[in-house]
Write an enzyme that holds these catalytic residues in place. Structure first.
Site, mmCIF file in Angstrom:
data_model
loop_
_atom_site.group_PDB
_atom_site.id
_atom_site.type_symbol
_atom_site.label_atom_id
_atom_site.label_comp_id
_atom_site.label_asym_id
_atom_site.label_seq_id
_atom_site.Cartn_x
_atom_site.Cartn_y
_atom_site.Cartn_z
ATOM 1 N N CYS A 107 0.821 -1.097 0.215
ATOM 2 C CA CYS A 107 0.136 0.004 -0.074
ATOM 3 C C CYS A 107 0.881 1.218 0.057
ATOM 4 C CB CYS A 107 -1.001 0.028 1.163
ATOM 5 S SG CYS A 107 -1.933 1.452 1.429
ATOM 6 N N CYS A 110 -0.458 4.136 2.460
ATOM 7 C CA CYS A 110 -0.667 3.990 3.968
ATOM 8 C C CYS A 110 -0.091 2.370 4.303
ATOM 9 C CB CYS A 110 -1.569 4.598 4.606
ATOM 10 S SG CYS A 110 -3.255 4.116 3.905
ATOM 11 N N SER A 111 -1.078 1.843 4.650
ATOM 12 C CA SER A 111 -0.922 0.485 5.148
ATOM 13 C C SER A 111 -2.007 -0.479 4.779
ATOM 14 C CB SER A 111 -0.568 0.311 6.287
ATOM 15 O OG SER A 111 -1.270 1.107 7.384
ATOM 16 N N CYS A 112 -3.058 -0.095 3.935
ATOM 17 C CA CYS A 112 -4.078 -0.749 3.375
ATOM 18 C C CYS A 112 -3.803 -2.375 3.300
ATOM 19 C CB CYS A 112 -4.914 -0.233 2.475
ATOM 20 S SG CYS A 112 -5.637 1.272 2.659
HETATM 21 FE FE FE Z 1 -3.361 2.114 2.872
#
Ligand code: FE
Length: 205
Positions: A107, A110-112
């Site tokens: 991602c 961000c950190s999906c």
């Molecule tokens: Fe994300």
């Protein structure tokens, strides 16, 4: 395994002290109850995790019809197995590894991450080093940071997860697994193989 670290990792004690402080504050302010906190911990420790994604992968390996449904609509196929998809798994897409294509997920924003299928994201997944370098030089990052070599004649496809669409990987079924049950196959599926940064287990290991 050396994982990308360009932001300092906090020590586990530091993290758990912060969590305890937050938890006390939320309970004190009446935002949450101890029971609710315990329930959430239970969900993430026992009910949601890469073992669920692994079960779906193993089923896809033995059942071509299920595999087709998993690749067409991962969220629905996942629900079919009786697994919940409400926890960051509402819109999941599964991409299939072949002899010619290796899929990896990142991602960049961000950190999906598909929590419903893979549990909570590993720390390195959230770090800028992984997110930025993976886009520029995936083959090198996989080889250097993850000790995972993708042959040069295999194309690497990188999928950028977002809050709308969260990807995970259907790795190739390991060799010499003809006689194995679905349950035994699921035990060969690693979290990293479903992110596309590591291999599945082999029967011998
Ligand atoms: Fe994300």
């Amino acid at each position: 395994m050396a994982k990308p670290t360009d932001t300092p990792l906090r020590s586990e004690e530091e993290i758990s002290a912060r969590v305890k402080a937050l938890e006390s504050l939320l309970i004190e302010k009446g935002v949450m109850t101890t029971e609710a906190v315990d329930r959430m911990a239970e969900v993430y420790e026992n009910e949601v995790g890469p073992h669920l994604g692994a079960k779906a992968v193993a089923k896809a390996w033995v059942n071509p019809e299920f595999k087709k449904r998993l690749l067409e609509n991962a969220t629905e196929a996942f629900q079919e197995l009786g697994f919940r998809t409400g926890l960051q798994g509402e819109d999941m897409r599964v991409v299939e590894d072949t002899d010619k294509v290796h899929n990896t997920v990142v991602c960049t924003l961000c950190s999906c991450y598909p929590w419903a299928a893979l549990g909570l994201p590993p720390n390195w997944y959230k770090q800028p080093a992984y997110r930025a370098r993976m886009v520029r030089e995936p083959r090198k990052v996989l080889a250097e940071d993850f000790k995972f070599t993708v042959p040069n004649d295999v194309e690497i496809r990188l999928w950028d997860s977002s809050s709308e669409l969260r990807y995970w990987v259907l790795p190739q079924r390991p060799a010499d697994t003809d006689g194995l049950t679905e349950e035994q196959l699921a035990a060969l599926v690693t979290r990293d193989s479903m992110i596309g940064v590591g291999p599945t287990r082999t029967v011998a290991s």
